[in-house]
Motif scaffolding. Structure first.
Motif, PDB file in Angstrom:
ATOM      1  N   SER A  39      -5.458  -3.135  -4.069  1.00  0.00           N
ATOM      2  CA  SER A  39      -5.765  -4.085  -3.003  1.00  0.00           C
ATOM      3  C   SER A  39      -4.552  -4.271  -2.103  1.00  0.00           C
ATOM      4  O   SER A  39      -3.427  -3.929  -2.474  1.00  0.00           O
ATOM      5  CB  SER A  39      -6.142  -5.448  -3.600  1.00  0.00           C
ATOM      6  OG  SER A  39      -7.291  -5.346  -4.385  1.00  0.00           O
ATOM      7  N   ASN A  40      -4.790  -4.842  -0.930  1.00  0.00           N
ATOM      8  CA  ASN A  40      -3.732  -5.215   0.004  1.00  0.00           C
ATOM      9  C   ASN A  40      -2.850  -4.031   0.388  1.00  0.00           C
ATOM     10  O   ASN A  40      -1.627  -4.085   0.283  1.00  0.00           O
ATOM     11  CB  ASN A  40      -2.896  -6.363  -0.583  1.00  0.00           C
ATOM     12  CG  ASN A  40      -1.982  -6.979   0.446  1.00  0.00           C
ATOM     13  OD1 ASN A  40      -2.251  -6.947   1.648  1.00  0.00           O
ATOM     14  ND2 ASN A  40      -0.881  -7.535  -0.014  1.00  0.00           N
ATOM     15  N   GLN A  63      -2.576  -0.809   3.451  1.00  0.00           N
ATOM     16  CA  GLN A  63      -3.081  -0.132   4.644  1.00  0.00           C
ATOM     17  C   GLN A  63      -2.784   1.355   4.459  1.00  0.00           C
ATOM     18  O   GLN A  63      -1.805   1.880   4.946  1.00  0.00           O
ATOM     19  CB  GLN A  63      -2.420  -0.681   5.908  1.00  0.00           C
ATOM     20  CG  GLN A  63      -3.049  -0.156   7.172  1.00  0.00           C
ATOM     21  CD  GLN A  63      -2.586  -0.946   8.390  1.00  0.00           C
ATOM     22  OE1 GLN A  63      -2.427  -2.148   8.351  1.00  0.00           O
ATOM     23  NE2 GLN A  63      -2.351  -0.241   9.475  1.00  0.00           N
ATOM     24  N   ASP A  68       1.635   3.462   2.815  1.00  0.00           N
ATOM     25  CA  ASP A  68       1.194   2.197   3.389  1.00  0.00           C
ATOM     26  C   ASP A  68       1.879   2.027   4.744  1.00  0.00           C
ATOM     27  O   ASP A  68       3.090   1.794   4.811  1.00  0.00           O
ATOM     28  CB  ASP A  68       1.558   1.052   2.447  1.00  0.00           C
ATOM     29  CG  ASP A  68       0.975  -0.288   2.869  1.00  0.00           C
ATOM     30  OD1 ASP A  68       0.846  -0.538   4.083  1.00  0.00           O
ATOM     31  OD2 ASP A  68       0.667  -1.089   1.969  1.00  0.00           O
ATOM     32  N   LYS A 105       1.508  -0.328   6.946  1.00  0.00           N
ATOM     33  CA  LYS A 105       1.834  -1.714   7.281  1.00  0.00           C
ATOM     34  C   LYS A 105       3.119  -2.174   6.594  1.00  0.00           C
ATOM     35  O   LYS A 105       3.941  -2.860   7.186  1.00  0.00           O
ATOM     36  CB  LYS A 105       0.676  -2.634   6.906  1.00  0.00           C
ATOM     37  CG  LYS A 105       0.883  -4.068   7.329  1.00  0.00           C
ATOM     38  CD  LYS A 105      -0.346  -4.902   7.044  1.00  0.00           C
ATOM     39  CE  LYS A 105      -0.148  -6.332   7.534  1.00  0.00           C
ATOM     40  NZ  LYS A 105      -1.347  -7.138   7.290  1.00  0.00           N
ATOM     41  N   LYS A 106       3.297  -1.783   5.330  1.00  0.00           N
ATOM     42  CA  LYS A 106       4.488  -2.178   4.579  1.00  0.00           C
ATOM     43  C   LYS A 106       5.613  -1.153   4.710  1.00  0.00           C
ATOM     44  O   LYS A 106       6.697  -1.369   4.182  1.00  0.00           O
ATOM     45  CB  LYS A 106       4.135  -2.382   3.105  1.00  0.00           C
ATOM     46  CG  LYS A 106       3.179  -3.532   2.877  1.00  0.00           C
ATOM     47  CD  LYS A 106       2.808  -3.619   1.410  1.00  0.00           C
ATOM     48  CE  LYS A 106       1.698  -4.639   1.215  1.00  0.00           C
ATOM     49  NZ  LYS A 106       1.012  -4.435  -0.049  1.00  0.00           N
TER      50      LYS A 106
END
Length: 156
Positions: free
Chosen positions: A17-18, A20, A36, A38-39
């Protein structure tokens, strides 16, 4: 990210989860690697693991050797060395297992589409000795050049 059963799959199970996710690959030991965007990191996940293990980036967006800026495609070799197309830094980075910093193996000098640059790298592939197999001669239409490559695949 959702895992679906192969046969008669009517519902999936959320396994991560969580995130991108731009790309995910599985290595020979069945670890799942996820980029990821986004991170600005790549994590390795074992089955049933909740948080994953950071293997590249993770120190906010940036262009230092311990940072990534929108990591996209990833490739993992038999030693769990991770190669990352660090898209907005216009470079390809190599992160050995346990490393706190990556090594720039292609590009890293801006997004100028000249012969000495990697212009917004996409899919990357390596051979069994860790050599990047395609690209590296600038953007163009000559036999040794690529022009906005998106994906590739090779057999053994």
């Amino acid at each position: 990210m959702v895992r679906w059963p192969r046969q008669n799959g009517r519902s999936g199970e959320t396994i991560i989860s969580n995130v991108q996710c731009w790309d995910l690959v599985m290595d020979n030991d069945e670890y799942l690697y996820v980029s990821d965007t986004k991170k600005h990191e790549v994590r390795r996940w074992e089955i049933e693991e909740k948080n994953g293990t950071l293997v590249a980036g993770g120190n906010r967006k940036g262009d230092r050797l311990d940072q990534l800026n929108e990591p996209r495609y990833i490739c993992v070799d038999h030693n769990q060395t991770v190669y990352v197309s660090d898209f907005l830094n216009s470079r390809v980075m190599k992160w050995t297992k346990g490393a706190k910093e990556g090594i720039v193996v292609a590009g890293g000098n801006g997004s100028d589409p000249s012969r000495s640059q990697v212009y917004y790298p996409a899919r990357i592939m390596i051979d069994h000795v860790g050599t990047i197999m395609i690209g590296g001669n600038g953007q163009g239409n000559q036999p040794n050049q690529l022009n906005y490559p998106i994906d590739s695949s090779f057999d053994q």
